[in-house]
Write an enzyme that holds these catalytic residues in place. Structure first.
Site, PDB file in Angstrom:
ATOM      1  N   TYR A 130       0.834  -1.207   0.000  1.00 31.06           N
ATOM      2  CA  TYR A 130       0.000   0.000   0.000  1.00 31.06           C
ATOM      3  C   TYR A 130       0.869   1.258   0.000  1.00 31.06           C
ATOM      4  CZ  TYR A 130      -2.932   3.800   1.534  1.00 31.06           C
ATOM      5  OH  TYR A 130      -3.545   5.034   1.617  1.00 31.06           O
ATOM      6  N   SER A 180      -2.746  13.653   7.239  1.00 29.67           N
ATOM      7  CA  SER A 180      -3.730  13.189   6.255  1.00 29.67           C
ATOM      8  C   SER A 180      -5.112  13.176   6.884  1.00 29.67           C
ATOM      9  CB  SER A 180      -3.361  11.775   5.808  1.00 29.67           C
ATOM     10  OG  SER A 180      -4.445  11.174   5.116  1.00 29.67           O
ATOM     11  N   TYR A 237      -9.624  16.155   1.720  1.00 27.54           N
ATOM     12  CA  TYR A 237     -10.400  15.836   0.516  1.00 27.54           C
ATOM     13  C   TYR A 237     -11.754  16.479   0.732  1.00 27.54           C
ATOM     14  CZ  TYR A 237      -6.994  12.198  -0.527  1.00 27.54           C
ATOM     15  OH  TYR A 237      -5.839  11.532  -0.812  1.00 27.54           O
ATOM     16  N   THR A 251      -6.235  18.431  -1.452  1.00 30.83           N
ATOM     17  CA  THR A 251      -5.681  17.555  -2.495  1.00 30.83           C
ATOM     18  C   THR A 251      -6.575  17.650  -3.728  1.00 30.83           C
ATOM     19  OG1 THR A 251      -4.667  16.068  -0.913  1.00 30.83           O
ATOM     20  CG2 THR A 251      -5.116  15.157  -3.081  1.00 30.83           C
ATOM     21  N   LYS A 298      -2.862  21.189  -3.194  1.00 31.93           N
ATOM     22  CA  LYS A 298      -1.786  20.205  -3.316  1.00 31.93           C
ATOM     23  C   LYS A 298      -2.141  19.280  -4.480  1.00 31.93           C
ATOM     24  CE  LYS A 298       0.266  16.441  -0.578  1.00 31.93           C
ATOM     25  NZ  LYS A 298      -0.330  15.269  -1.264  1.00 31.93           N
ATOM     26  N   HIS A 357       0.910  13.131  -6.048  1.00 31.10           N
ATOM     27  CA  HIS A 357       0.410  12.153  -5.065  1.00 31.10           C
ATOM     28  C   HIS A 357       1.367  10.963  -4.972  1.00 31.10           C
ATOM     29  CE1 HIS A 357      -3.752  11.482  -3.174  1.00 31.10           C
ATOM     30  NE2 HIS A 357      -2.992  10.546  -2.633  1.00 31.10           N
ATOM     31  N   GLY A 370       7.581  14.510  -3.797  1.00 33.51           N
ATOM     32  CA  GLY A 370       7.728  13.438  -4.783  1.00 33.51           C
ATOM     33  C   GLY A 370       9.175  13.072  -5.051  1.00 33.51           C
TER      34      GLY A 370
HETATM   35  C1  HOC Z   1     -10.790  10.189  -1.469  1.00 29.80           C
HETATM   36  C2  HOC Z   1     -10.114   8.931  -1.186  1.00 29.80           C
HETATM   37  O1  HOC Z   1      -3.738   9.519  -0.126  1.00 29.80           O
HETATM   38  C3  HOC Z   1      -3.551   7.295  -0.874  1.00 29.80           C
HETATM   39  C4  HOC Z   1      -4.073   8.225   0.154  1.00 29.80           C
HETATM   40  C5  HOC Z   1      -5.549   8.083   0.373  1.00 29.80           C
HETATM   41  C6  HOC Z   1      -6.365   8.357  -0.837  1.00 29.80           C
HETATM   42  C7  HOC Z   1      -7.825   8.302  -0.505  1.00 29.80           C
HETATM   43  C8  HOC Z   1      -8.658   8.981  -1.524  1.00 29.80           C
HETATM   44  O2  HOC Z   1      -3.745   6.092  -0.741  1.00 29.80           O
HETATM   45  O3  HOC Z   1      -2.898   7.732  -1.808  1.00 29.80           O
END
Ligand code: HOC
Length: 416
Positions: free
Chosen positions: A26, A108, A132, A158, A265, A289, A321
């Site tokens: 992950y 986050s 988000y 984001t 972002k 991301h 990044g």
């Molecule tokens: C809106 C759901 O940033 C990732 C994290 C979570 C993303 C969740 C998005 O896994 O990159």
């Protein structure tokens, strides 16, 4: 010194061996073939530093001002989701490490620790909340009010996630939070609404609908269902593909200001950077991301110059990044970034030794930044400029995707 871990690449290896497969996949995976994830890292290799000498570098100051505070280095810890997967210290460990090292932290909104607890652990060390925006404004409103009350300096919206990128291992592993962890900032009554399930034509959303159903049938925390939970928890909460500059940035500014700044972002072009300035955001983060969203997107270091050029110093430009070395931070700053953020290295630090591992990661990069500045003949961060950098003209094979193997690369001539 931790003689077993002298740089971020070694830290990554330790973490790789410690983390369980699901967590490792992950955290480490990029979207699709992972080429953007790799190129984020490799982009730094296209530049070389032009060191200046005989400049009295006996005293090098790596500090910068950020949100009215002195940050010990021009780098902070980026928001990354679900840090307790890496180590029980989780986000609290990161917050304490950041505070001890005087480094800003991004939390986050998919954290496994409440934003209030992270604020307490951070004290007066600057912390920002990654956000988000879901369709339920009520949820976002409550989260923003909590962040304001807890003393967050800014909200980092984001903007690169109208749909979730396709991460193959995450799907194959049926990634989910173990039962003892939860997404701490969502409670049942604050559950973000799903997108328009009937009309959505995103290929992801059919998958998300399926997963949502599985999630609903899934995990319960005592009597109360904690959200998002169950298989692929955050997949069960569709991102919001309807977001727009006009409606949503304006709404967010009204919600946040003046107590908190609004940043975006996930900017990757000069055009969007200009729109960000036009819509009055306080700053932008050039980000893709961590290569987890649009695979095939430009490496952030490669996108940085056009963004810096467009913004013309009107608002700060940060970048994340692929940063793995102090020299990477130096190169990003030389290309015009005001500040850098690192994500995965903090997760690897956590996995390695919890809070102490994050501190180790920050100390390693801090030492490297200082050494790089001294060796390049720079004593103040503000003096780092494009004069210290040269871009190599790369033979096509070096910029091709998939990446050229490191051994092969060493054999190819570099032309200046
Ligand atoms: C809106 C759901 O940033 C990732 C994290 C979570 C993303 C969740 C998005 O896994 O990159």
């Amino acid at each position: 010194h931790d003689l077993n871990c002298l740089n971020i690449n070694e830290l990554e290896k330790h973490a790789y061996n410690i983390m369980d497969k699901q967590t490792r996949d992950y955290y480490n995976e990029g979207a699709d073939s992972g080429s953007t994830l790799r190129e984020n890292i490799e982009a730094f290799g296209k530049y070389r530093i032009r060191p200046r000498v005989l400049r009295d570098v006996s005293s090098v100051d790596t500090s910068v001002e950020l949100f009215g505070h002195t940050n010990s280095i021009p780098m902070g810890v980026a928001p990354t989701a679900m840090q307790r997967l890496a180590h029980p210290d989780g986000e609290l460990g990161t917050a304490r490490a950041c505070k001890n090292m005087k480094v800003a932290m991004g939390l986050s909104s998919f954290a496994t620790t409440t934003l209030e607890d992270v604020a307490d652990a951070s004290g007066d060390n600057p912390h920002v909340l990654q956000l988000y925006l879901f369709e339920s404004r009520d949820h976002s409103h409550k989260l923003i009010q909590r962040a304001k009350k807890a003393g967050y300096k800014a909200v980092f919206l984001t903007v690169d996630t109208p749909f979730l990128g396709r991460r193959n291992l995450e799907i194959r592993n049926q990634f989910k939070l173990p039962p003892h962890l939860k997404i701490a900032n969502f409670t049942e009554d604050e559950e973000p609404a799903l997108g328009d399930e009937q009309t959505s034509n995103s290929p992801n959303q059919a998958r998300q609908r399926k997963q949502k159903a599985a999630s609903k049938a899934g995990y319960h925390d005592g009597e109360k269902r904690v959200n998002p939970t169950g298989p692929i928890t955050f997949h069960s909460h569709a991102p919001n593909p309807t977001l727009s500059w006009e409606r949503d940035i304006e709404w967010l500014k009204q919600e946040c200001c003046p107590e908190m700044e609004v940043w975006v972002k996930g900017i990757a072009t000069g055009e969007d950077a200009l729109l960000a300035v036009h819509h009055g955001v306080s700053g932008i983060v050039v980000s893709n991301h961590g290569g987890r969203q649009l695979n095939g997107a430009l490496a952030t270091l490669d996108a940085l110059p056009e963004v810096v050029e467009a913004v013309q110093g009107k608002i700060p430009v940060h970048v994340d990044g692929g940063i793995r070395h102090g020299t990477d931070v130096f190169k990003a700053l030389a290309l015009g970034a005001d500040f850098c953020w690192v994500g995965r290295p903090a997760l690897w630090g956590l996995a390695y030794k919890g809070q102490a591992g994050v501190e180790l990661m920050l100390r390693l990069l801090s030492d490297e930044i200082k050494l790089c500045m001294g060796l390049a003949g720079v004593t103040k961060v503000q003096d780092i400029s494009k004069d210290y950098l040269v871009k190599l003209i790369m033979p096509a094979a070096l910029t091709a995707t998939p990446a050229v193997d490191a051994k092969q690369r060493a054999l190819l001539p570099l032309v200046n």
